[in-house]
Design a protein around this motif. Structure first.
Motif, PDB file in Angstrom:
ATOM      1  N   ALA A  43      30.306  57.225  64.377  1.00 56.72           N
ATOM      2  CA  ALA A  43      31.505  56.751  64.685  1.00 56.72           C
ATOM      3  C   ALA A  43      32.487  57.542  63.877  1.00 56.72           C
ATOM      4  N   ASN A  44      32.399  58.662  63.379  1.00 58.25           N
ATOM      5  CA  ASN A  44      33.463  59.124  62.629  1.00 58.25           C
ATOM      6  C   ASN A  44      34.021  58.444  61.431  1.00 58.25           C
ATOM      7  N   LEU A  45      33.186  57.450  61.139  1.00 63.37           N
ATOM      8  CA  LEU A  45      33.731  56.732  59.933  1.00 63.37           C
ATOM      9  C   LEU A  45      33.626  57.655  58.721  1.00 63.37           C
ATOM     10  N   GLN A  46      34.425  57.259  57.498  1.00 66.59           N
ATOM     11  CA  GLN A  46      34.272  57.670  56.278  1.00 66.59           C
ATOM     12  C   GLN A  46      33.593  56.857  55.336  1.00 66.59           C
ATOM     13  N   VAL A  47      32.663  57.180  54.488  1.00 65.78           N
ATOM     14  CA  VAL A  47      32.199  56.343  53.507  1.00 65.78           C
ATOM     15  C   VAL A  47      32.827  57.081  52.018  1.00 65.78           C
ATOM     16  N   GLY A  48      32.856  56.380  51.196  1.00 67.62           N
ATOM     17  CA  GLY A  48      33.545  56.421  49.878  1.00 67.62           C
ATOM     18  C   GLY A  48      32.362  57.272  48.859  1.00 67.62           C
ATOM     19  N   GLY A  49      33.027  57.251  47.839  1.00 69.42           N
ATOM     20  CA  GLY A  49      31.816  57.962  46.718  1.00 69.42           C
ATOM     21  C   GLY A  49      31.676  59.489  46.997  1.00 69.42           C
ATOM     22  N   PHE A  50      30.799  60.026  46.085  1.00 74.33           N
ATOM     23  CA  PHE A  50      30.389  61.581  46.445  1.00 74.33           C
ATOM     24  C   PHE A  50      29.654  61.873  47.518  1.00 74.33           C
ATOM     25  N   SER A  51      29.064  60.813  48.316  1.00 75.08           N
ATOM     26  CA  SER A  51      28.467  61.131  49.428  1.00 75.08           C
ATOM     27  C   SER A  51      29.563  61.406  50.548  1.00 75.08           C
ATOM     28  N   GLY A  52      30.538  60.397  50.568  1.00 70.95           N
ATOM     29  CA  GLY A  52      31.717  60.776  51.454  1.00 70.95           C
ATOM     30  C   GLY A  52      32.503  61.913  51.092  1.00 70.95           C
ATOM     31  N   LEU A  53      32.710  62.340  49.945  1.00 67.71           N
ATOM     32  CA  LEU A  53      33.268  63.446  49.689  1.00 67.71           C
ATOM     33  C   LEU A  53      32.521  64.703  49.942  1.00 67.71           C
ATOM     34  N   SER A  54      31.195  64.714  49.853  1.00 66.56           N
ATOM     35  CA  SER A  54      30.444  65.882  50.392  1.00 66.56           C
ATOM     36  C   SER A  54      30.614  66.042  51.698  1.00 66.56           C
ATOM     37  N   LEU A  55      30.477  64.803  52.483  1.00 71.37           N
ATOM     38  CA  LEU A  55      30.788  65.071  53.964  1.00 71.37           C
ATOM     39  C   LEU A  55      32.278  65.617  54.156  1.00 71.37           C
ATOM     40  N   LYS A 169      41.480  52.961  29.056  1.00 68.91           N
ATOM     41  CA  LYS A 169      40.827  51.848  28.646  1.00 68.91           C
ATOM     42  C   LYS A 169      41.391  50.393  29.161  1.00 68.91           C
ATOM     43  N   SER A 170      42.708  50.602  29.667  1.00 73.40           N
ATOM     44  CA  SER A 170      43.147  49.458  30.293  1.00 73.40           C
ATOM     45  C   SER A 170      43.067  49.518  32.018  1.00 73.40           C
ATOM     46  N   LEU A 171      42.581  50.293  32.239  1.00 73.89           N
ATOM     47  CA  LEU A 171      42.006  50.258  33.789  1.00 73.89           C
ATOM     48  C   LEU A 171      40.869  49.612  33.843  1.00 73.89           C
ATOM     49  N   LYS A 172      40.645  48.813  34.984  1.00 74.97           N
ATOM     50  CA  LYS A 172      39.287  47.995  35.406  1.00 74.97           C
ATOM     51  C   LYS A 172      38.417  48.871  36.065  1.00 74.97           C
ATOM     52  N   PHE A 173      37.280  48.803  35.706  1.00 76.46           N
ATOM     53  CA  PHE A 173      36.229  49.462  36.257  1.00 76.46           C
ATOM     54  C   PHE A 173      36.220  49.512  37.906  1.00 76.46           C
ATOM     55  N   SER A 174      36.459  48.179  38.589  1.00 75.78           N
ATOM     56  CA  SER A 174      36.570  47.948  39.858  1.00 75.78           C
ATOM     57  C   SER A 174      37.738  48.876  40.471  1.00 75.78           C
ATOM     58  N   VAL A 175      38.875  48.919  39.892  1.00 75.67           N
ATOM     59  CA  VAL A 175      40.197  49.522  40.462  1.00 75.67           C
ATOM     60  C   VAL A 175      39.926  51.005  40.337  1.00 75.67           C
ATOM     61  N   ILE A 176      39.169  51.513  39.406  1.00 79.91           N
ATOM     62  CA  ILE A 176      38.947  53.114  39.443  1.00 79.91           C
ATOM     63  C   ILE A 176      38.123  53.414  40.737  1.00 79.91           C
ATOM     64  N   ILE A 177      37.008  52.570  40.821  1.00 79.46           N
ATOM     65  CA  ILE A 177      36.102  52.779  41.995  1.00 79.46           C
ATOM     66  C   ILE A 177      36.817  52.834  43.414  1.00 79.46           C
ATOM     67  N   TRP A 178      37.855  51.645  43.552  1.00 79.00           N
ATOM     68  CA  TRP A 178      38.452  51.482  44.667  1.00 79.00           C
ATOM     69  C   TRP A 178      39.618  52.575  44.998  1.00 79.00           C
ATOM     70  N   LEU A 179      40.137  53.063  43.862  1.00 74.57           N
ATOM     71  CA  LEU A 179      41.132  54.224  44.103  1.00 74.57           C
ATOM     72  C   LEU A 179      40.146  55.523  44.252  1.00 74.57           C
ATOM     73  N   PHE A 180      39.160  55.613  43.955  1.00 71.98           N
ATOM     74  CA  PHE A 180      38.521  56.947  44.116  1.00 71.98           C
ATOM     75  C   PHE A 180      37.958  56.924  45.562  1.00 71.98           C
ATOM     76  N   ASP A 181      37.472  55.713  46.126  1.00 73.48           N
ATOM     77  CA  ASP A 181      36.951  55.647  47.480  1.00 73.48           C
ATOM     78  C   ASP A 181      37.919  55.736  48.323  1.00 73.48           C
ATOM     79  N   ALA A 182      38.867  54.848  47.990  1.00 73.75           N
ATOM     80  CA  ALA A 182      40.296  54.968  48.894  1.00 73.75           C
ATOM     81  C   ALA A 182      40.885  56.256  49.041  1.00 73.75           C
ATOM     82  N   ALA A 183      41.014  57.008  48.168  1.00 76.60           N
ATOM     83  CA  ALA A 183      41.144  58.623  48.246  1.00 76.60           C
ATOM     84  C   ALA A 183      40.131  59.468  49.040  1.00 76.60           C
TER      85      ALA A 183
END
Length: 311
Positions: A43-55, A169-183
């Motif tokens: 469906a030409n959708l984009q997955v996040g993470g390194f798998s998506g970055l590899s695509l 250290k002030s950044l939340k773990f989930s926030v970093i993942i969401w920002l990375f996946d969104a990018a």
């Protein structure tokens, strides 16, 4: 030889545990790959993470290097950082998980050609995009959850977030993942030449990501919903006896102090199945109609009378 056995036991546990965890991790990696190539790419959708970055890199470079191999290459600097800043045990388990995911992606790519031909013989229709996003995200979340629960790590955004947390250290773990996946999702939508609408890719990819996160949470936290009941009454002994001997549930007395009266009191705590709560209310009201009762949800309960192990 004894030294090697000690190290292996430290890293992987007993042979039975090691086989079970590796099999679970392998299954999770295959499910991730099937989710990507059966649903996301169709469906030409984009997955996040390194798998998506590899695509994304595959699309940009038009290279013969596979998605799995690119994923392994991207993880190399992350592995070096993990070994240097964190621990050798995490390095070993991440290395195994990363390599397994890399080769599982290539194997899943081959398997998914047959699955896709069966599910979408004429390609994915516009009306099917929302279903593809939901089912693809659910399958991806299931695979990621199995990998995490196995005690392995497949590399990627989770480890990047963990390393960045050492600096920011002030950044939340989930926030970093969401920002990375969104990018990654935004870049994948921008560079996807086969897509008709970049905005459509982003919206459906976000639906898939939200489904992925929800299913991942269910896999990690469990889905055995229970009710936690707190009871404050002057007839606690009688109520506790009814819970234990008539409802066959344990009950615990917690010491408390009234905020206004400053008098010591006892709060009863009981964990029950949802269907038992109405019966418990009847029991309490029959004994003390002035009792104070409040009920809370519990995602998962482990222990005697409930779940004892994960798998």
């Amino acid at each position: 030889m004894q030294r090697i056995k000690t190290i292996m036991h430290e890293f992987f546990g007993t042979p039975l545990v090691a086989v079970r965890e590796f099999a679970q991790m392998l299954l999770g990696c295959m499910i991730i790959g099937i989710a990507i190539f059966t649903f996301y790419t169709q469906a030409n959708l984009q997955v996040g993470g390194f798998s998506g970055l590899s695509l994304v890199i595959c699309r940009l470079l038009h290279t013969d290097v596979s998605v799995g191999q690119i994923s392994i290459i991207l993880n190399i600097p992350v592995l070096v950082a993990i070994g240097f800043f964190i621990s050798h045990k995490m390095l070993v388990r991440t290395l195994i998980g990363m390599l397994t995911l890399g080769y599982a992606l290539d194997a899943a790519h081959y398997v998914s050609t047959y699955i896709s031909a069966w599910l979408f013989p004429n390609g994915v229709e516009a009306s099917e995009y929302i279903l593809v996003a939901i089912f693809g995200g659910a399958l991806f979340g299931l695979g990621c959850g199995l990998v995490v629960r196995s005690g392995y790590a497949s590399g990627g955004s989770d480890n990047v977030a963990f390393l960045l947390r050492l600096i920011f250290k002030s950044l939340k773990f989930s926030v970093i993942i969401w920002l990375f996946d969104a990018a990654v999702i935004l870049s994948g939508a921008y560079f996807n030449d086969g897509a008709e609408s970049a905005s459509g890719i982003i919206m459906y990819s976000i639906v898939a990501l939200l489904t992925d996160v929800k299913v991942l949470d269910l896999v990690l936290s469990g889905y055995s919903y229970k009710r936690v009941v707190y009871i404050i009454s002057k007839k606690n002994k009688e109520i506790a006896d009814n819970i234990m001997f008539k409802m066959n549930r344990g009950v615990t007395g917690l010491k408390a102090v009234g905020g206004y009266s400053q008098e010591e009191a006892e709060v009863l705590l009981a964990v029950l199945d949802s269907k038992q709560v109405p019966r418990l209310k009847e029991v309490i009201l029959a004994i003390d109609d002035k009792a104070f009762v409040f009920v809370m949800d519990s995602r998962e309960v482990i222990g005697e009378g409930f779940i004892k192990t994960y798998f």
